[in-house]
Structures are given as structure tokens and as C-alpha cells.
Design an enzyme around this catalytic site. Structure first.
Site, PDB file in Angstrom:
ATOM      1  N   GLY A 520       0.938  -1.177   0.051  1.00 51.79           N
ATOM      2  CA  GLY A 520      -0.100  -0.045   0.064  1.00 51.79           C
ATOM      3  C   GLY A 520       0.944   1.204   0.124  1.00 51.79           C
ATOM      4  O   GLY A 520       2.154   1.070   0.356  1.00 51.79           O
ATOM      5  N   GLY A 522       0.429   5.539   0.980  1.00 49.50           N
ATOM      6  CA  GLY A 522      -0.454   6.289   1.685  1.00 49.50           C
ATOM      7  C   GLY A 522       0.287   7.875   1.604  1.00 49.50           C
ATOM      8  O   GLY A 522       1.328   7.912   1.228  1.00 49.50           O
ATOM      9  N   GLY A 525       3.817   7.440   3.279  1.00 51.88           N
ATOM     10  CA  GLY A 525       5.010   6.724   2.608  1.00 51.88           C
ATOM     11  C   GLY A 525       4.158   5.233   2.225  1.00 51.88           C
ATOM     12  O   GLY A 525       3.175   5.277   2.269  1.00 51.88           O
ATOM     13  N   VAL A 527       3.771   1.022   2.571  1.00 46.80           N
ATOM     14  CA  VAL A 527       3.555  -0.236   3.583  1.00 46.80           C
ATOM     15  C   VAL A 527       4.001  -1.390   3.005  1.00 46.80           C
ATOM     16  O   VAL A 527       3.653  -1.603   1.906  1.00 46.80           O
ATOM     17  CB  VAL A 527       1.872  -0.179   3.792  1.00 46.80           C
ATOM     18  CG1 VAL A 527       1.728  -1.327   5.001  1.00 46.80           C
ATOM     19  CG2 VAL A 527       1.171   1.288   4.381  1.00 46.80           C
ATOM     20  N   LYS A 542       5.056   0.465   8.135  1.00 48.64           N
ATOM     21  CA  LYS A 542       4.752   1.388   7.423  1.00 48.64           C
ATOM     22  C   LYS A 542       6.169   2.351   7.563  1.00 48.64           C
ATOM     23  O   LYS A 542       6.817   2.472   8.537  1.00 48.64           O
ATOM     24  CB  LYS A 542       3.570   2.306   7.998  1.00 48.64           C
ATOM     25  CG  LYS A 542       2.864   3.058   7.412  1.00 48.64           C
ATOM     26  CD  LYS A 542       1.562   3.265   8.127  1.00 48.64           C
ATOM     27  CE  LYS A 542       0.658   2.314   7.534  1.00 48.64           C
ATOM     28  NZ  LYS A 542      -0.783   2.761   8.021  1.00 48.64           N
ATOM     29  N   ASP A 638      -8.025  12.119   8.137  1.00 50.14           N
ATOM     30  CA  ASP A 638      -7.863  11.489   6.740  1.00 50.14           C
ATOM     31  C   ASP A 638      -8.800  10.227   6.756  1.00 50.14           C
ATOM     32  O   ASP A 638      -8.310   9.320   6.228  1.00 50.14           O
ATOM     33  CB  ASP A 638      -6.365  11.204   6.417  1.00 50.14           C
ATOM     34  CG  ASP A 638      -6.270  10.906   4.897  1.00 50.14           C
ATOM     35  OD1 ASP A 638      -7.152  11.441   4.224  1.00 50.14           O
ATOM     36  OD2 ASP A 638      -5.162  10.671   4.385  1.00 50.14           O
TER      37      ASP A 638
END
Ligand SMILES: *[C@@H]1O[C@H](CO)[C@@H](O)[C@H](O)[C@H]1NC(C)=O
Ligand SMILES: *[C@@H]1O[C@H](CO)[C@@H](O)[C@H](O)[C@H]1NC(C)=O
Ligand SMILES: *[C@@H]1O[C@H](CO)[C@@H](O)[C@H](O)[C@H]1NC(C)=O
Ligand SMILES: *[C@@H]1O[C@H](CO)[C@@H](O)[C@H](O)[C@H]1NC(C)=O
Ligand SMILES: *[C@@H]1O[C@H](CO)[C@@H](O)[C@H](O)[C@H]1NC(C)=O
Ligand SMILES: *[C@@H]1O[C@H](CO)[C@@H](O)[C@H](O)[C@H]1NC(C)=O
Ligand SMILES: *[C@@H]1O[C@H](CO)[C@@H](O)[C@H](O)[C@H]1NC(C)=O
Ligand SMILES: *[C@@H]1O[C@H](CO)[C@@H](O)[C@H](O)[C@H]1NC(C)=O
Ligand SMILES: *[C@@H]1O[C@H](CO)[C@@H](O)[C@H](O)[C@H]1NC(C)=O
Ligand SMILES: *[C@@H]1O[C@H](CO)[C@@H](O)[C@H](O)[C@H]1NC(C)=O
Length: 798
Positions: A520, A522, A525, A527, A542, A638
Site C-alpha cells: 500500500g 499512503g 509513505g 506499507v 509502514k 484523513d
């Protein structure tokens, strides 16, 4: 109530007389007491009750007690979980009507105030109620509104509130049990150490649940011969749903009291004067099934079991464990050897042994496997490093994870189980097997009946639990297993508090195989997926980038704040790494990916309507926790489908909370937001107004509508311009009562859908103050409170 002064002179003498007696009741503004003063309390006119300082430990607490001349029964305590105060403290009823506890210069704690009314005086009433009164004798504040572990005659416990037991007879801090007057009309006893309040955890209920369409309260009448009852508050004639039977009682000056005692049992008492005018106490009622205190769930703490013998409950440790505190045997047990690491698999089975213990009644279920022979069941546990014990019966193999809860030992009845407890072979060499052989059980016919009831209850719970094992529960097990592996030696006996583990950068590099598999990306940064303990635990790592300049101390403080959060709808932080400029966070791995994939992805995996409602509610609960229930409020900043992760059971969990503070100040505002349309960001982000929790409520509203219709808020290439922005379209359909247009060939409950839409529209109001709090959102989604018709979300063009 005190009499009002009559102006008629004829009554002067009479009035004077009354004033004399009333004088002791009124506590004038400006009065104060202290443990070192001649009077350390303010008594009620009859002298039975008093308000003031009482001793606890080596200090004093402030509260109300019922006195029989020798003993004090504490019925209320102010700020019960605060540490006791010193003898130098002073209770001060100030001239402006505030009751202050002054523990030092400039150290004031407000115990009571007039809620903006003008206080004329305080009074300790004969009912046991301490009140602040205004000039017309109205109560501006009363202790009856803030019950702790006790209700007195005349006092009510509103639906949705609870009594919490004291931690011991001599310590009034919150203890291990609670009595909940639920909004559905049911009165239920629960252990308090788990956050679970499921049917499974309950150990007694009045079974008076009638749904949430009416309001209910628990009432202790001070005159009625059967005083304790649950009343329908919506009914004008005080309709009774449930009451305690045969507690009728004759005596003089009776004071009724119902208390959840420190042993978890609810008891109704009468304090009265006997023929010799001596003060007496009598227990009138307690739930009969709790005569066996082993039925009080968690009477014995984790990893121990309860035996009821000679009318006494006693707690014993399971094999290989010792009491946490031998002087307090009901606090539970911990393993007295540490496992080096989890060793699963066939080869490793020889490291362990199963120790049988007959006649046990089970704790929590973990995993059930069917059609196994007994040996297969045992070896399955030996090879499963998460398995701590099994119950075997009728081809059903119930594997249990440590710590075990709610275990009891019963008589040799047909429906008890043999518990096999797994212990390390190594520890067995150095230790003898079981030291706490439970006392032999003698059977009397009466006991047998009680025990059969226990067994039937256990069995029924078992059947039911097979259906209702909540995903929350499984979550808990997994969290515990993470804890167990991360804190070697500590088996996670302190539920709720996990110390974060500090990882080294190299360790995480190794765990992620050199940051190989990115799962992932985000705003902070990337994941990466990783494993710990030789592949037995999946983690998500992360790697934070673009952080605000920040020292290690601040970062660690933030991490500790996040680490303290513990809610089933939040992704759990396991640890972190802060080396030089490197900042990495280690989370539990969520195998089902993000909500985005689920609701906007391929329609074959889409959650059905019921699942979507559940997911929406779970996210709301997670947010509510962040906003209101975890110490300092955490604004997420968020909330969007990408930041909601799903575990293998499709439990929604909010991720990335607490990080907003770490990001560059302007970074949170740079998400792609198409000009003039509504993204997830609340309008106040574009203005110079301060951001509050209501910004999250806005984002949640958008998300809620997206979940309801499985459609992105913004679909730019929509053929119909009206339908480009989902929330505008929804509002239009809502106003025109055409919501069914939005539902494409799916089975939904239109009333519930409309409810959800109304909540969504309330949440996306332009004006933050119009948006509901997450608490109200949860109540509205649960159907507990009504949802009003929302106004148009935007003041300009929709
Ligand atoms: C009372 O109980 C609380 C919570 O169990 C504990 O923290 C506190 O130390 C106890 N106080 C005394 C005086 O024993
Ligand atoms: C006071 O408490 C003690 C110990 O709990 C008890 O034995 C005694 O009977 C009580 N006294 C009265 C007057 O209730
Ligand atoms: C009570 O509190 C008030 C205001 O804080 C203070 O002026 C007053 O001296 C206090 N009274 C006593 C007896 O300490
Ligand atoms: C008391 O007054 C304050 C300030 O005027 C207000 O914010 C608060 O809501 C009032 N409280 C009550 C209970 O009316
Ligand atoms: C006194 O308090 C009662 C109850 O709060 C209220 O109804 C009444 O209006 C108050 N009286 C005055 C004079 O403020
Ligand atoms: C309380 O007791 C009185 C007297 O017996 C009775 O009139 C009243 O209805 C009772 N209240 C409730 C709520 O049961
Ligand atoms: C409570 O009282 C209201 C009003 O009389 C009635 O409509 C409602 O059905 C009652 N609730 C229950 C559960 O009996
Ligand atoms: C309470 O009621 C039950 C059943 O009505 C009866 O068997 C029992 O003897 C009663 N107990 C008391 C203390 O009156
Ligand atoms: C561990 O527990 C076992 C059984 O409960 C006991 O026999 C043994 O002495 C304990 N060992 C240690 C080191 O405390
Ligand atoms: C036994 O445990 C070791 C160490 O945890 C592990 O490396 C090994 O794979 C396990 N054996 C099997 C057959 O899983």
C-alpha cells in the site's frame, strides 16, 4: 424538604422552632470541613447519613455513608478512582456555591456546582442524597444523579447507565464488575475487565429486554414492599417490567439499599431498627444463581478456575501457572515459565505435553474442529502454537487460546468436559505437575441441581456462542497472541495495555525481506508486508516519509499515545522503530485489504446490505473511541475508504490514526480534491477556521453514503451530470423521496437505508456545529435515537 419561611407572625414561634431543627440540615455557603477539624462531616438531620471525609488506606476520600453508630456503609464516593487525599485537605462550600476539594494551595477540584443556577445552600438529606439547592429549594446538583456502586431508596438508574462494584470492601475504587441498566430494558451483570459486553460475558440478567422503542430505568422504591423494579419511563402510570419478588419486609425506619458488591453479586439490603431500637442490616435478595459465586464470571481471574466447595468459592491455578498475587487469589494466574518462542508443527509437538483435568466447564471458545478423534484433537493442539488448551467432547475439539477465562470445575455430571492443558515439557522437568489439586467435590442433591443448572447454562451458552462468537472476540484472541509473542514471558494478562515494542531498523528490514513486498501507499509513505517469528506472525510495516521535523522524544510520545489506544475497530500498533531519521511503524496485518477494494471493487466480493450497515457502524464506533473515549481526543484528519482496513472476518478497522500530527503541517491538505466538488475533506480545511473532531464527522458522512450505495462520491464520467457527485444526488433523491432510484436491484431495507442517508446528510453539513458528534451518529445508526430530517448540507448551490 425544608419549609419555606412564612411571613405570618402567628407562625413565628413555630418557624423559629423549625429553623432550629432545619439548621443542622442546611449547610451555609462559606462552610468548610477537614479531616483535622472537630467535625469531619455534615450529617443528615436523622444522623443516619453523613457527607464528608472518610478514611481509606492512609488517606481520606470524600463521600456519603450510612452509619449505624459503629460501622459505616459507604454509599457514594466523589471521584472514586482518584487517590486518597491527605489530612490537610479541606472541603469548602464557597460563597459562590461551588463545593471544592482543596488539597493544597491553588489545588481545587470541583466536586459539585450549581450548573449555572444560584446555589443558596447545600444539604445532606435523610434519604442519603447530598444536594445543592436554589432559593426555591430546587435541586441544582444531587449525588443521586451520579451513582457509584449503590442505589438508595428513591434513587433511579437511567437506561444506558451502570453501577460499578468497588475493588474491595475497604477500597472504593472501581472494581471488577458492573450492573448495566441497558437501553433495551434488560438489567445485566457483567465482568468489567474485558471490553466485551456480550451475552456470553453476562452472568446474570433480569431478562426484561423489550427493545429500544421505550425508555426504562431501574428504581429502588423507598416505601414499596418489593422495592427494586424496572420501570417503563415512557408510560405515564409507571408500568413495571420486572421486580424483585418476595423481598417484602417489616421493620422500623427502613432504609433500602441495592449494591453491586465487590464480589460481583447484586444484593438488596434493608437497614432498619429492631424492637430494641438497635440498627440492623438484613440482606433481602440476591440472584439465586449467584449463591454459587463461581457463576460470577471472572470471579477467578485469567488462567485460573473456580471451585465451589462447602459453600465457598475458591480459585486455583491451571497447570504450569502460579498466582499473580498469592495473597489475592482471585486476580488470576500467570505462566511460571517462559516459552522461548512459538514452536508449531509436528516436529515440535514433543516440546509440549497435554495434562488432563476432568469435570471442567469451559471458558471462551476459540476454534472448533469437528470429526476428530480425541488423540487427533490433542495432537492438533500440540502442533498449534496458538493453542493453550482443548476441551474435547463428542467429536468436537475446542481449542482454546491463553489466557483462559470463566473456567469452573463442576461435579461429575454428564455434561462437563475434560480440559487438556498444554504445558512445556521443559517446565515439567523442573516442576512437578499440578500442585493445586482441587478439593474433592462432595455432592448433595441441592448442589447437584444448582450444578446441573450451571451445566445446562454453560451448554446453552456454548450452542449460542457457536452462532454468536463475535468477530470482536476473535480479534481479541489474535491481539493476545500478538501480545504474547511480542512480550515474551508476559502472557498478556493485563488486557488492554500493551507496551509497544521497539524494533531495530535491521530487524524490520529482515522481517520485510528488504522492503520487498509493497502492499500500500499512503500520504505518509509506503506499507510493506512482513513476518515475525519465523513466519508465524504477519505484520505490516509502514515507512514514514515527509515527516515534520521532530525529535525522537516527540515521536516516541506520539507512539505511546497511539499505543494506548485499544479498540476492536482500530488497527493495532505493535511497535515502531526510530533510528536516526528513520521512522517505521509496525502494525498487525489486515488480510482483507482496504474497504476501498471491497466496496468499489468487483461486485462479486461486495458486502451485502447487512454487512455494509455493520461496517458503517464499526467505523463509527472506532471514530467515537478516537474522539471521546481514549484520553486526549485524536482527530484522524484523513477518513476515507483507503484508510479503513478489513481483517479476515471483515471487521472494519481504522488505520493511520494519530499520524496527522506527525505529517508536515500542510500535507494533510493536499489530497486530490476536485475543485468545486466534495471530497472527503470538510469545507473548513479550506478556510482559516480551526479543525475539530467535526472534520472527521464530515469525512465519515461522505464515507457513509459511499458505503450505503457502494459508489464513489465522485464519478466524473457519469452520463447524467446530476449523478456526478453522489452526495448531491443522494440529497436530491432524499428530498424527492426517491431513494429507491439509487438502489440497483439489491435487497435493502428502505427505512434503514433512509435512516442511514439522513445520518450521512447530517454529517456533511457545511457548518461544523450542525454536524452530530460521533456519539450521536452511533446512537442514530444503532436505532437508539431518532434521526431528524436534515437540512440541505450546503448553504450554496446543491
Ligand atoms: C484501590 O484500588 C485501586 C484499583 O484497584 C488501586 O489502584 C489502589 O491502589 C487501591 N488503593 C488502596 C489504598 O489499596
Ligand atoms: C460492624 O462490622 C463488624 C464487622 O463487619 C460486624 O461484626 C459487626 O456486627 C458490625 N456492627 C454492627 C452494629 O452492625
Ligand atoms: C474556600 O475557598 C475560597 C475560594 O477559593 C477561599 O477564599 C476561602 O478562604 C476558602 N475557605 C477556607 C476555610 O479555606
Ligand atoms: C453554563 O453556562 C456556560 C457559559 O454561559 C454554558 O456554556 C453552559 O452550557 C451552561 N451550562 C448549563 C448546564 O446550562
Ligand atoms: C430552582 O431549581 C429548580 C430545579 O432546577 C427550577 O425549576 C427553579 O426554576 C429554580 N428556581 C429559581 C428561582 O431559580
Ligand atoms: C412506590 O411505592 C409506592 C407505595 O407503595 C407506590 O404507590 C408507587 O407506585 C411505587 N412506585 C413505583 C414506580 O413502583
Ligand atoms: C411503555 O409505555 C408506552 C406508553 O404507555 C407504551 O407505548 C410501550 O409499549 C411501553 N413499553 C413496553 C415495553 O411495555
Ligand atoms: C420466594 O418465592 C418462592 C416462590 O414463590 C418461594 O418458594 C420462596 O420460599 C420464597 N422465599 C422467601 C424468602 O419468601
Ligand atoms: C510452576 O508451577 C508449578 C505448578 O503450578 C509448580 O509446581 C512449580 O513449583 C512452579 N515453578 C516455579 C518456578 O515457580
Ligand atoms: C519447529 O519449530 C521451529 C522453531 O520455531 C521451526 O523452525 C520449525 O519449522 C518447526 N517445525 C515444523 C515442522 O513446523
Amino acid at each position: 424538604m425544608a419549609p419555606t419561611l412564612a411571613s405570618n407572625t402567628c407562625f413565628l414561634f413555630f418557624v423559629y422552632f423549625l429553623c432550629e431543627t432545619v439548621f443542622t440540615e442546611e449547610i451555609q455557603l462559606g462552610s468548610s470541613i477537614s479531616p483535622t477539624d472537630p467535625t469531619t462531616s455534615w450529617p443528615s438531620p436523622s444522623g443516619r447519613f453523613a457527607f464528608g471525609f472518610y478514611e481509606q488506606g492512609d488517606g481520606f476520600k470524600v463521600g456519603i455513608w450510612l452509619s449505624d453508630g459503629i460501622n459505616k456503609t459507604i454509599v457514594w464516593t466523589a471521584n472514586r478512582n482518584d487517590p486518597p487525599v491527605s489530612a490537610k485537605s479541606r472541603l469548602n462550600l464557597t460563597r459562590n456555591g461551588e463545593l471544592l476539594l482543596q488539597t493544597g494551595p491553588e489545588k481545587n477540584k470541583v466536586i459539585a456546582d450549581g450548573n449555572n443556577g444560584t446555589v443558596f445552600y447545600a444539604a445532606m438529606l435523610d434519604s442519603g442524597n447530598f444536594v445543592l439547592q436554589n432559593e426555591t429549594l430546587g435541586f441544582l446538583w444531587q449525588s443521586f444523579d451520579y451513582p457509584t456502586d449503590t442505589l438508595l431508596g428513591g434513587q433511579i438508574l437511567l437506561g444506558g447507565s451502570e453501577l460499578v462494584s468497588t475493588s474491595s470492601d475497604t477500597n472504593q475504587s472501581s472494581g471488577r464488575f458492573q450492573l448495566s441498566m441497558q437501553v433495551d430494558g434488560n438489567l445485566v451483570l457483567y465482568p468489567r475487565y474485558s471490553d466485551a459486553r456480550t451475552w456470553w460475558d453476562a452472568y446474570w440478567a433480569s431478562d426484561s429486554d423489550r427493545g429500544t422503542s421505550s425508555k426504562y430505568y431501574l428504581f429502588l422504591n423507598n416505601t414499596n414492599p418489593q422495592p427494586l423494579c424496572i420501570v417503563n419511563a415512557s408510560s405515564s402510570n409507571s408500568q413495571i417490567l420486572w421486580r424483585v419478588d418476595n423481598s417484602s419486609f417489616e421493620g422500623n425506619n427502613i432504609i433500602y439499599r441495592v449494591t453491586i458488591d465487590s464480589d460481583g453479586v447484586l444484593r438488596l439490603y434493608a437497614h432498619f431498627d429492631d424492637a430494641n431500637r438497635e440498627h440492623q442490616v438484613k440482606e433481602l435478595w440476591s440472584p439465586t444463581e449467584l449463591n454459587n459465586q463461581c457463576n460470577v464470571k471472572s470471579f477467578c481471574g485469567l488462567n485460573s478456575y473456580c471451585t465451589f466447595y462447602d459453600n465457598q468459592p475458591s480459585c486455583s491455578c491451571l497447570p504450569g501457572t502460579d498466582f499473580i498475587d498469592p495473597s489475592q487469589r482471585n486476580l488470576g494466574c500467570k505462566r511460571n515459565f517462559s516459552e522461548a518462542e512459538c514452536k508449531g508443527g509436528k516436529d515440535n509437538a514433543t516440546f509440549y505435553r497435554m495434562i488432563p483435568m476432568p469435570s471442567m466447564n469451559m471458558g471462551d471458545p476459540y476454534v472448533e474442529e469437528y470429526n476428530l478423534l480425541e488423540e487427533e484433537c490433542l495432537s492438533s493442539c500440540l502442533q498449534d502454537c496458538y493453542c493453550g488448551a482443548v476441551f474435547y467432547e463428542d467429536n468436537r475439539c475446542r481449542k482454546q487460546k491463553l489466557p483462559l477465562r470463566y473456567v469452573t470445575r463442576v461435579t461429575q455430571g454428564s455434561s462437563s468436559y475434560t480440559l487438556y492443558f498444554k504445558v512445556g515439557v521443559q517446565s515439567l522437568k523442573s516442576n512437578t505437575v499440578i500442585d493445586n489439586q482441587p478439593p474433592p467435590i462432595k455432592t448433595t442433591s441441592k448442589k447437584a441441581i444448582v450444578q446441573i443448572i450451571v451445566v445446562i447454562f454453560g451448554f446453552a451458552s456454548l450452542l449460542c456462542s457457536a452462532v454468536t462468537i463475535s468477530t470482536r472476540f476473535i480479534y481479541k484472541i489474535r491481539v493476545l497472541s500478538y501480545k504474547r509473542l511480542l512480550e515474551i514471558g508476559d502472557l498478556g494478562l493485563n488486557e488492554g495495555v500493551v507496551t509497544l515494542r521497539l524494533f531495530s531498523y535491521n530487524e524490520l528490514k529482515k522481517a520485510t525481506d528488504g522492503f520487498k513486498q509493497e502492499v500500500g501507499k499512503g500520504s505518509f509513505g509506503s506499507v510493506y508486508k512482513g513476518t515475525l517469528h519465523k513466519g508465524s506472525i504477519l505484520i505490516a510495516v509502514k515507512r514514514l516519509q515527509k515527516l515534520a521535523e521532530e525529535g525522537e522524544k516527540e515521536f516516541q510520545a506520539e507512539m505511546q499515545a497511539i499505543g494506548k489506544t485499544n479498540h476492536k475497530n482500530l488497527v493495532r500498533l505493535l511497535g515502531y522503530c526510530a533510528e536516526g531519521s528513520k521512522r517505521l511503524l509496525v502494525y498487525e496485518y489486515m488480510s482483507s485489504g482496504s474497504l476501498e477494494k471491497l466496496i468499489f471493487g468487483d461486485s462479486t466480493i461486495r458486502p451485502d446490505w447487512d454487512q455494509r450497515r455493520r461496517i458503517a457502524l464499526e467505523i463509527a464506533r472506532g471514530l467515537l473511541y478516537l474522539h471521546e473515549e481514549c484520553g486526549a481526543p485524536i482527530i484522524h484528519c484523513d477518513i476515507k475508504p483507503q484508510n479503513i482496513l478489513m481483517d479476515e472476518f471483515w471487521t472494519a478497522k481504522i488505520s493511520d490514526f494519530g499520524l496527522a500530527k506527525l505529517l508536515m503541517p500542510d500535507q494533510t491538505r493536499t489530497f486530490t480534491q476536485v475543485r468545486g466538488t466534495r471530497g472527503y475533506l470538510a469545507p473548513e480545511w479550506n478556510k482559516n477556521t480551526p479543525i475539530s473532531v467535526k472534520a472527521d464527522v464530515y469525512s465519515y458522512g461522505i464515507l457513509l453514503l459511499e458505503i450505503a450505495f457502494c459508489r464513489r462520491n465522485l464519478v466524473v464520467n457519469s452520463s447524467n451530470p446530476e449523478q456526478i457527485v453522489l452526495c448531491n444526488w443522494v440529497y436530491k433523491c432524499f428530498v424527492q423521496r426517491e431513494l429507491n432510484k439509487l438502489v440497483l436491484g439489491e435487497e435493502v431495507d428502505l427505512t434503514l437505508l433512509e435512516n442511514m442517508v439522513k445520518v450521512g446528510i447530517w454529517c456533511i453539513q457545511d457548518e461544523p456545529f450542525l454536524r452530530p458528534s460521533m456519539k450521536s451518529v452511533v446512537l442514530m445508526l444503532e436505532g437508539v435515537s431518532e434521526v431528524a430530517i436534515p437540512p440541505c448540507p450546503s448553504s450554496n448551490s446543491m
